[in-house]
Design an enzyme around this catalytic site. Sequence first.
Site, PDB file in Angstrom:
ATOM      1  CG  ASP A  30      -2.079   1.057   0.998  1.00 49.11           C
ATOM      2  OD1 ASP A  30      -3.292   0.457   1.228  1.00 49.11           O
ATOM      3  OD2 ASP A  30      -1.677   2.275   1.178  1.00 49.11           O
ATOM      4  NE  ARG A 122     -23.800  -9.732   4.138  1.00 53.88           N
ATOM      5  CZ  ARG A 122     -23.799 -10.931   4.215  1.00 53.88           C
ATOM      6  NH1 ARG A 122     -22.664 -11.561   4.719  1.00 53.88           N
ATOM      7  NH2 ARG A 122     -24.519 -11.961   3.734  1.00 53.88           N
ATOM      8  CE  LYS A 170     -19.796  -2.343  -3.829  1.00 54.25           C
ATOM      9  NZ  LYS A 170     -20.189  -2.447  -2.364  1.00 54.25           N
ATOM     10  CG  ASN A 174     -22.108   0.138  -3.576  1.00 58.16           C
ATOM     11  OD1 ASN A 174     -22.710  -0.800  -3.230  1.00 58.16           O
ATOM     12  ND2 ASN A 174     -20.960   0.809  -3.359  1.00 58.16           N
TER      13      ASN A 174
HETATM   14  P1  NAD Z   1      -9.633   3.382   1.338  1.00 55.54           P
HETATM   15  O1  NAD Z   1      -9.565   4.708   0.510  1.00 55.54           O
HETATM   16  O2  NAD Z   1      -9.714   3.349   2.706  1.00 55.54           O
HETATM   17  O3  NAD Z   1      -8.566   2.476   0.721  1.00 55.54           O
HETATM   18  C1  NAD Z   1      -7.759   2.414  -0.473  1.00 55.54           C
HETATM   19  C2  NAD Z   1      -6.432   1.912  -0.299  1.00 55.54           C
HETATM   20  O4  NAD Z   1      -5.782   1.916  -1.522  1.00 55.54           O
HETATM   21  C3  NAD Z   1      -5.640   3.060   0.551  1.00 55.54           C
HETATM   22  O5  NAD Z   1      -4.834   2.575   1.605  1.00 55.54           O
HETATM   23  C4  NAD Z   1      -4.564   3.656  -0.320  1.00 55.54           C
HETATM   24  O6  NAD Z   1      -3.366   4.065   0.221  1.00 55.54           O
HETATM   25  C5  NAD Z   1      -4.244   2.586  -1.441  1.00 55.54           C
HETATM   26  N1  NAD Z   1      -3.951   2.704  -2.627  1.00 55.54           N
HETATM   27  C6  NAD Z   1      -4.361   3.991  -3.581  1.00 55.54           C
HETATM   28  N2  NAD Z   1      -3.600   3.885  -4.442  1.00 55.54           N
HETATM   29  C7  NAD Z   1      -2.660   2.957  -4.453  1.00 55.54           C
HETATM   30  C8  NAD Z   1      -1.614   2.439  -5.289  1.00 55.54           C
HETATM   31  N3  NAD Z   1      -1.474   3.076  -6.566  1.00 55.54           N
HETATM   32  N4  NAD Z   1      -1.081   1.473  -4.855  1.00 55.54           N
HETATM   33  C9  NAD Z   1      -1.067   0.580  -3.834  1.00 55.54           C
HETATM   34  N5  NAD Z   1      -2.098   1.061  -2.876  1.00 55.54           N
HETATM   35  C10 NAD Z   1      -3.020   2.324  -3.262  1.00 55.54           C
HETATM   36  O7  NAD Z   1     -10.827   2.569   0.613  1.00 55.54           O
HETATM   37  P2  NAD Z   1     -11.816   1.421   0.792  1.00 55.54           P
HETATM   38  O8  NAD Z   1     -12.816   2.133   1.612  1.00 55.54           O
HETATM   39  O9  NAD Z   1     -10.797   0.570   1.565  1.00 55.54           O
HETATM   40  O10 NAD Z   1     -12.383   0.987  -0.501  1.00 55.54           O
HETATM   41  C11 NAD Z   1     -11.607   0.307  -1.273  1.00 55.54           C
HETATM   42  C12 NAD Z   1     -12.552  -0.322  -2.417  1.00 55.54           C
HETATM   43  O11 NAD Z   1     -13.672  -1.004  -1.795  1.00 55.54           O
HETATM   44  C13 NAD Z   1     -13.330   0.830  -3.192  1.00 55.54           C
HETATM   45  O12 NAD Z   1     -13.329   0.754  -4.431  1.00 55.54           O
HETATM   46  C14 NAD Z   1     -14.519   1.100  -2.593  1.00 55.54           C
HETATM   47  O13 NAD Z   1     -15.538   1.589  -3.566  1.00 55.54           O
HETATM   48  C15 NAD Z   1     -14.961  -0.539  -2.337  1.00 55.54           C
HETATM   49  N6  NAD Z   1     -15.551  -0.721  -0.850  1.00 55.54           N
HETATM   50  C16 NAD Z   1     -15.796   0.062  -0.114  1.00 55.54           C
HETATM   51  C17 NAD Z   1     -16.468  -0.351   1.046  1.00 55.54           C
HETATM   52  C18 NAD Z   1     -16.717   0.516   2.473  1.00 55.54           C
HETATM   53  O14 NAD Z   1     -17.603   0.292   2.953  1.00 55.54           O
HETATM   54  N7  NAD Z   1     -15.599   1.212   2.517  1.00 55.54           N
HETATM   55  C19 NAD Z   1     -17.523  -1.536   0.840  1.00 55.54           C
HETATM   56  C20 NAD Z   1     -17.411  -2.211  -0.004  1.00 55.54           C
HETATM   57  C21 NAD Z   1     -16.744  -1.774  -1.302  1.00 55.54           C
END
Ligand code: NAD
Length: 296
Positions: A30, A122, A170, A174
């Site tokens: 990350d 979820r 998805k 959403n």
């Molecule tokens: P987040 O922003 O908390 O996490 C994303 C992570 O990706 C961060 O830690 C960031 O540093 C890392 N990142 C970004 N660019 C990068 C790169 N080039 N190389 C390596 N790491 C990189 O987001 P999240 O809430 O964890 O969501 C992630 C995905 O899951 C999204 O697509 C979101 O839509 C989906 N999602 C989110 C939820 C939720 O409730 N939060 C639920 C289901 C799905």
Amino acid sequence: MKIGFIGLGRMGFPLASHLVKNGLDVTAFDLNLAQIEKFIQLGGKSAENIQHIAKNADIVFTMLPGPKQSKEVILGDNGVLANLSEGKYLIELSTIDTDTVDLLYQHAKEKNIKFADAPVGRLAAHADLGESLFMLGAETAEFDYLQDLLLKMGTTVLHCGEPGAGTRMKLINNLMVLCYCQLNSEALVLAQGLGLDAKKTFEVLTGTTASNGQLKEKWPQKVLNNDLTPGFDIALGFKDLTLACQAAQSTGISLPVGNLVRNMFQLARHAGKDGQDTSSMTDFWAEVNQIEKIRI
Ligand code: NAD
């Protein structure tokens, strides 16, 4: 079996942690080093870059913010597909658009890499507990294997169709989730405007068919409890509404409510709500109507 996991954010971190807790060998990457440190403390491993992850993995999971980051990480010059060997797996967990998922599948196929999309359903709180649901797009022959693997991070795997079908499902999921964010917010704010007791309103709305999972499970934990930290960030919610609106446009399907709610999320972003949970739409709606924030 060696697993590579890219993206240890609000969702990726708990998902990868469950793989480790279930005894699997997981190496993560990350851009945020603090997340990597936490992961190592849990017994996970880290890699310096994506190349290292992909060269050494049998399976790579990606859990990134959206299409832009997925394309960079997976299709980039030193990205996942440039370094993963033939016959290995790439499993895209991020929520991305239909064109991007199809592009990833096509590039993976050209390199004889197995591809599946398994976006996550979820709440983030469910991911913490290992109770996520996966909307799996995969070839039928791969289902049993992938189901066993995904069940190490969650409780439910639904096979939605061929690769790309998970992403399509998805976006539909959403669309509904995010429209509820707006609807719940309007209803709660109107109730407050009418002088109704917030606790009683919540009891009524969750005790009748007006109820929905967002209101019932998320609101009392997040905005109504004054916890605005993102389980699901407003910026990501806006991204998903945009992807659903684009999907509607490209298929010629009308999406009147979806487009309207996308605009509402855009206004909330302009009002500084990025970085807050999607349930903060209720605060946004209270602010524009100049009434007090609703808490129970
Ligand atoms: P987040 O922003 O908390 O996490 C994303 C992570 O990706 C961060 O830690 C960031 O540093 C890392 N990142 C970004 N660019 C990068 C790169 N080039 N190389 C390596 N790491 C990189 O987001 P999240 O809430 O964890 O969501 C992630 C995905 O899951 C999204 O697509 C979101 O839509 C989906 N999602 C989110 C939820 C939720 O409730 N939060 C639920 C289901 C799905």
